[in-house]
Design a protein around this motif. Structure first.
Motif, PDB file in Angstrom:
ATOM      1  N   ALA A 216      38.029 107.123  85.301  1.00 20.27           N
ATOM      2  CA  ALA A 216      38.866 107.993  85.550  1.00 20.27           C
ATOM      3  C   ALA A 216      37.391 109.104  85.859  1.00 20.27           C
ATOM      4  N   VAL A 217      37.943 109.718  87.630  1.00 21.91           N
ATOM      5  CA  VAL A 217      36.962 110.573  88.015  1.00 21.91           C
ATOM      6  C   VAL A 217      37.508 111.869  88.351  1.00 21.91           C
ATOM      7  N   THR A 218      37.158 112.781  87.893  1.00 21.34           N
ATOM      8  CA  THR A 218      38.045 114.400  88.652  1.00 21.34           C
ATOM      9  C   THR A 218      37.384 114.821  89.978  1.00 21.34           C
ATOM     10  N   ASP A 219      38.308 115.860  90.344  1.00 19.62           N
ATOM     11  CA  ASP A 219      37.414 116.059  92.038  1.00 19.62           C
ATOM     12  C   ASP A 219      38.657 117.505  91.461  1.00 19.62           C
ATOM     13  N   ILE A 234      41.939 107.406  89.220  1.00 17.83           N
ATOM     14  CA  ILE A 234      41.672 106.381  88.056  1.00 17.83           C
ATOM     15  C   ILE A 234      41.572 104.871  88.966  1.00 17.83           C
ATOM     16  N   LYS A 235      40.443 104.251  88.600  1.00 16.18           N
ATOM     17  CA  LYS A 235      40.690 102.428  88.807  1.00 16.18           C
ATOM     18  C   LYS A 235      41.247 101.647  87.999  1.00 16.18           C
ATOM     19  N   ALA A 236      41.761 101.293  88.492  1.00 17.89           N
ATOM     20  CA  ALA A 236      42.261  99.897  87.083  1.00 17.89           C
ATOM     21  C   ALA A 236      42.417  98.515  88.105  1.00 17.89           C
ATOM     22  N   THR A 237      43.028  97.410  87.341  1.00 16.68           N
ATOM     23  CA  THR A 237      43.347  96.295  87.036  1.00 16.68           C
ATOM     24  C   THR A 237      44.431  95.853  86.539  1.00 16.68           C
ATOM     25  N   CYS A 238      44.697  94.433  87.317  1.00 13.79           N
ATOM     26  CA  CYS A 238      45.951  94.061  86.551  1.00 13.79           C
ATOM     27  C   CYS A 238      46.458  92.916  87.148  1.00 13.79           C
ATOM     28  N   ALA A 239      47.164  91.914  86.326  1.00 17.46           N
ATOM     29  CA  ALA A 239      46.513  90.239  86.552  1.00 17.46           C
ATOM     30  C   ALA A 239      48.451  89.823  87.708  1.00 17.46           C
ATOM     31  N   VAL A 240      49.199  90.516  87.436  1.00 17.10           N
ATOM     32  CA  VAL A 240      50.321  90.427  87.605  1.00 17.10           C
ATOM     33  C   VAL A 240      51.196  91.471  88.594  1.00 17.10           C
ATOM     34  N   ASP A 241      52.034  91.647  90.151  1.00 16.35           N
ATOM     35  CA  ASP A 241      52.031  92.921  90.440  1.00 16.35           C
ATOM     36  C   ASP A 241      53.100  93.316  89.217  1.00 16.35           C
ATOM     37  N   THR A 257      52.075 101.967  91.316  1.00 16.97           N
ATOM     38  CA  THR A 257      52.205 100.584  92.188  1.00 16.97           C
ATOM     39  C   THR A 257      50.913  99.806  92.299  1.00 16.97           C
ATOM     40  N   LEU A 258      50.619  98.941  90.852  1.00 14.64           N
ATOM     41  CA  LEU A 258      49.387  98.267  91.087  1.00 14.64           C
ATOM     42  C   LEU A 258      49.558  96.310  91.752  1.00 14.64           C
ATOM     43  N   THR A 259      49.090  96.608  92.350  1.00 18.34           N
ATOM     44  CA  THR A 259      49.127  94.734  92.733  1.00 18.34           C
ATOM     45  C   THR A 259      47.640  94.191  91.978  1.00 18.34           C
ATOM     46  N   ALA A 260      48.116  92.493  91.892  1.00 19.71           N
ATOM     47  CA  ALA A 260      47.221  91.442  91.507  1.00 19.71           C
ATOM     48  C   ALA A 260      45.476  92.331  92.036  1.00 19.71           C
ATOM     49  N   GLY A 261      44.949  92.251  90.984  1.00 20.58           N
ATOM     50  CA  GLY A 261      43.288  92.818  91.772  1.00 20.58           C
ATOM     51  C   GLY A 261      42.817  93.996  90.910  1.00 20.58           C
ATOM     52  N   SER A 262      42.140  94.995  92.191  1.00 19.86           N
ATOM     53  CA  SER A 262      42.022  96.198  91.694  1.00 19.86           C
ATOM     54  C   SER A 262      42.083  96.680  92.231  1.00 19.86           C
ATOM     55  N   ASN A 263      42.892  98.384  91.965  1.00 16.25           N
ATOM     56  CA  ASN A 263      43.594  99.160  92.382  1.00 16.25           C
ATOM     57  C   ASN A 263      42.960 101.320  91.896  1.00 16.25           C
ATOM     58  N   GLU A 264      43.013 101.639  92.581  1.00 13.98           N
ATOM     59  CA  GLU A 264      42.931 102.611  93.026  1.00 13.98           C
ATOM     60  C   GLU A 264      44.332 103.798  93.036  1.00 13.98           C
ATOM     61  N   PHE A 265      44.574 104.369  92.502  1.00 18.25           N
ATOM     62  CA  PHE A 265      45.367 105.420  92.839  1.00 18.25           C
ATOM     63  C   PHE A 265      45.109 107.198  91.735  1.00 18.25           C
TER      64      PHE A 265
END
Length: 355
Positions: A216-219, A234-241, A257-265
């Motif tokens: 988690a990185v703040t600006d 926030i950077k996050a990973t998950c195995a299933v959408d 909504t997180l997709t399988a693999g690497s995500n950033e929101f």
């Protein structure tokens, strides 16, 4: 997690007095490492393990005998790793490549760590959600520990096994230095996963629960009466959408909504003060309410104007002997401003960066 404890019949108070503990096998036989003789210790430790489909419980009883009073006298005279404590080591992959460490002191202090490459590196400030309790008896002290499988978030789904590696170690302080013992016979110390003991029929985390918030990185862009405002990425990973609701003490609750693999929101955030803050981060899966929680040490720093040199560059500073006949850099500002740059040998320059 209180609802789940009630379903299992466990009240987390360190006593291990619920009927379900009677169904678990008891283990003992703590000894010194081989390098120190490997003999059994006179002050023994006894432990039990309870496993469920989504979490693991460990209970331990640390015998002190007639030295219990002395142990209590020394309980606040040392740090977590030099006082009376119990350390748990798990490898859900069943290999010595990676493992997790959970420490509980007689004072109730806790700490968790994650190791990779056979214990040679600690790649992250490991801070999951887990629970423990300590009970002080007349001639012993005991603990109960609850660890949800979501706490092992650095082990990806493909590496999970029903045969885990496990070890328990004990540190004992009676004012004459710290005495150590280990259940699995090690060579020199505790961080020897190749000597941990295999446990069969352990739970395997479902693939859809392979969810990990990496950072988690703040600006921060504004300072208000409420605090420092900006965005937290926030950077996050998950195995299933899947769709989750993200929440934190310092950020707006947001559906992602997180997709399988690497995500950033990114989510709007507000912090009351600057500094290094352990930010609680929670992802709640919308479909079933499953909670994934961890803490991340986030640097909260409000910089209305930031100047960074890219040529020459050495930790953003000039040093004697460097060639500064040409200077290149970037200026980042929270709001539209006018800046004047001047210095010896540098022509006076005025710039107006966009916010």
């Amino acid at each position: 997690m209180e609802k789940l404890r009630k379903e299992y019949g466990i009240v987390l108070d360190g006593k291990m007095d619920e009927p379900i503990w009677e169904t678990a096998k008891e283990y003992t036989g703590f000894r010194l490492p081989r390098s120190n003789g490997g003999e059994l210790r006179p002050w023994q430790t006894f432990f039990k393990i309870l496993t469920f489909e989504d979490r693991v419980y460990v209970g331990a009883r640390c015998e002190e005998g007639d030295e219990m009073a002395r142990v209590l006298e020394c309980r606040y005279n040392s740090n977590a790793y030099n006082g009376s404590s119990v350390e748990l080591f798990f490898s859900p992959s069943g290999t010595d490549y990676e493992f997790y460490q959970f420490l509980v002191t007689i004072n109730g202090q806790t700490e968790g760590r994650y190791y990779s490459e056979c214990g040679n590196i600690q790649p992250d400030k490991y801070a999951p959600e887990w629970n423990s309790a300590v009970y002080i008896g007349d001639t012993y002290w005991s603990i109960e520990v609850e660890i949800p499988l979501t706490a092992f978030y650095w082990t990806q789904d493909s590496r999970w096994s029903s045969k885990w590696l496990f070890n328990m170690c004990r540190n004992r302080n009676v004012g004459r230095g710290c005495h150590y013992s280990t259940w699995s016979l090690t060579d020199f110390g505790y961080l020897e996963p190749h000597h941990f003991t295999p446990f069969e029929n352990m739970p395997v985390r479902p693939v859809e629960d392979d969810v990990c918030m990496i950072s988690a990185v703040t600006d921060l862009t504004d300072k208000t009466a409420e605090g420092y405002k900006g965005m937290m990425t926030i950077k996050a990973t998950c195995a299933v959408d899947n769709t989750f609701t993200f929440s934190s003490d310092y950020a707006e609750t947001t559906e992602v909504t997180l997709t399988a693999g690497s995500n950033e929101f990114s989510v709007p955030c507000t912090f009351p003060e600057e500094g290094r803050i352990d930010v609680p981060m929670v992802l709640t899966r919308n479909s079933d309410g499953k909670v994934f929680k961890r803490y991340y040490p986030t640097l909260v720093q409000f910089e209305p104007i930031k100047v960074k040199f890219t040529l020459p560059e050495y930790r953003n500073n000039f040093y004697p002997g460097q060639d500064y006949s040409k200077v290149v850099g970037t200026v980042i500002s929270a709001k539209a401003v006018t800046l004047t740059l001047e210095g010896a040998g540098i022509p006076k320059t005025t710039i107006t960066p966009n916010a």
